[in-house]
Write an enzyme that holds these catalytic residues in place. Structure first.
Site, PDB file in Angstrom:
ATOM      1  N   GLU A 209      11.432 -21.718 101.554  1.00 22.57           N
ATOM      2  CA  GLU A 209      11.557 -22.414 100.938  1.00 22.57           C
ATOM      3  C   GLU A 209      12.241 -23.450 102.426  1.00 22.57           C
ATOM      4  O   GLU A 209      11.339 -24.418 102.386  1.00 22.57           O
ATOM      5  CB  GLU A 209      13.033 -22.386 100.002  1.00 22.57           C
ATOM      6  CG  GLU A 209      12.465 -21.876  98.938  1.00 22.57           C
ATOM      7  CD  GLU A 209      12.661 -20.272  98.859  1.00 22.57           C
ATOM      8  OE1 GLU A 209      12.968 -19.436  98.002  1.00 22.57           O
ATOM      9  OE2 GLU A 209      12.039 -19.717 100.059  1.00 22.57           O
TER      10      GLU A 209
ATOM     11  N   CYS B 248      17.194 -17.663  96.886  1.00 20.82           N
ATOM     12  CA  CYS B 248      18.258 -17.262  97.524  1.00 20.82           C
ATOM     13  C   CYS B 248      19.487 -18.487  97.924  1.00 20.82           C
ATOM     14  O   CYS B 248      19.664 -19.490  97.507  1.00 20.82           O
ATOM     15  CB  CYS B 248      18.564 -16.114  98.357  1.00 20.82           C
ATOM     16  SG  CYS B 248      17.759 -17.158 100.630  1.00 20.82           S
TER      17      CYS B 248
ATOM     18  N   CYS C 169      18.611 -20.749 101.023  1.00 19.33           N
ATOM     19  CA  CYS C 169      17.139 -21.553 100.065  1.00 19.33           C
ATOM     20  C   CYS C 169      17.965 -22.865  99.628  1.00 19.33           C
ATOM     21  O   CYS C 169      17.967 -23.511  99.748  1.00 19.33           O
ATOM     22  CB  CYS C 169      16.145 -20.497  99.943  1.00 19.33           C
ATOM     23  SG  CYS C 169      15.560 -19.755 100.930  1.00 19.33           S
TER      24      CYS C 169
ATOM     25  N   HIS D  14      12.397 -18.430 105.154  1.00 15.82           N
ATOM     26  CA  HIS D  14      12.349 -17.912 104.332  1.00 15.82           C
ATOM     27  C   HIS D  14      11.008 -19.050 103.770  1.00 15.82           C
ATOM     28  O   HIS D  14      10.830 -20.132 104.682  1.00 15.82           O
ATOM     29  CB  HIS D  14      13.610 -18.506 103.019  1.00 15.82           C
ATOM     30  CG  HIS D  14      13.929 -17.614 103.082  1.00 15.82           C
ATOM     31  ND1 HIS D  14      15.251 -16.652 102.571  1.00 15.82           N
ATOM     32  CD2 HIS D  14      14.696 -16.266 104.321  1.00 15.82           C
ATOM     33  CE1 HIS D  14      16.112 -15.363 102.453  1.00 15.82           C
ATOM     34  NE2 HIS D  14      14.714 -14.574 103.306  1.00 15.82           N
TER      35      HIS D  14
END
Length: 183
Positions: free
Chosen positions: A84, A112, A115, A82
């Site tokens: 992040e 999410c 993260c 992801h």
């Protein structure tokens, strides 16, 4: 319990609604200082290729970008890639330490749970994000991981920075996928 919101608010969603649609001149100085970093995160999102266009940057205590990331799950076949996570890993490598205590994560989409957990694990003090994620957001939309006292000290959360622009990038991506027959 008093939460460290950056604008008067009782919840992350109220904070985001208060910022949604604001122009730079309507943002407070504190909020507006994150616009250049959000624009850098938007640039990362636009370079995501076939991945969902989410971008992130990590700022050090002086506001310099020390980590950049964009979703790379499709490109790398890595479910944890992801934006992040990529940005946090880059920042850790840049400073040579996993503790990013004086740092800020700026992301185009509300993180999410994975993260948000990485942000806590890195001991970051602040999250700035653009668009809410009503499906999987863990900074107040669905869960409030960053303020769960069982997980550590609360993280300052400022949502809704350039929210409309951040949401538009995602909307355009998914509309294109639907029109192209992919989902």
């Amino acid at each position: 319990m008093v939460r460290p919101w950056s604008v008067p608010s009782t919840s992350p969603l109220a904070c985001n609604e208060a910022l949604r649609g604001q122009t730079r001149s309507e943002m407070t100085g504190y909020q507006a200082q994150f616009e250049p970093a959000m624009r850098a995160a938007l640039a990362e999102a636009s370079a995501a290729g076939d991945d969902v266009p989410v971008g992130a940057v990590v700022l050090d205590g002086s506001g310099a970008i020390i980590g950049r990331g964009r979703n790379q799950r499709e490109a790398t076949a890595d479910p944890a890639a992801h934006a992040e996570i990529v940005a946090i890993r880059g920042a850790g490598a840049q400073v040579g330490n996993w503790r990013l205590e004086d740092c800020t994560l700026v992301a185009t989409l509300e993180p999410c749970t994975m993260c948000a957990g990485a942000l806590l694990a890195a001991r970051m003090r602040r999250l700035v994000f653009g668009a809410d994620d009503p499906r999987a957001g863990a900074a107040g939309s669905v869960w409030d991981v960053l303020h769960d006292p069982r997980l550590g000290p609360p993280v300052e959360v400022l949502g809704g920075i350039l929210a409309d622009e951040c949401a538009a990038v995602l909307t355009e991506f998914f509309e294109g996928r639907r029109q192209g027959g992919t989902q």
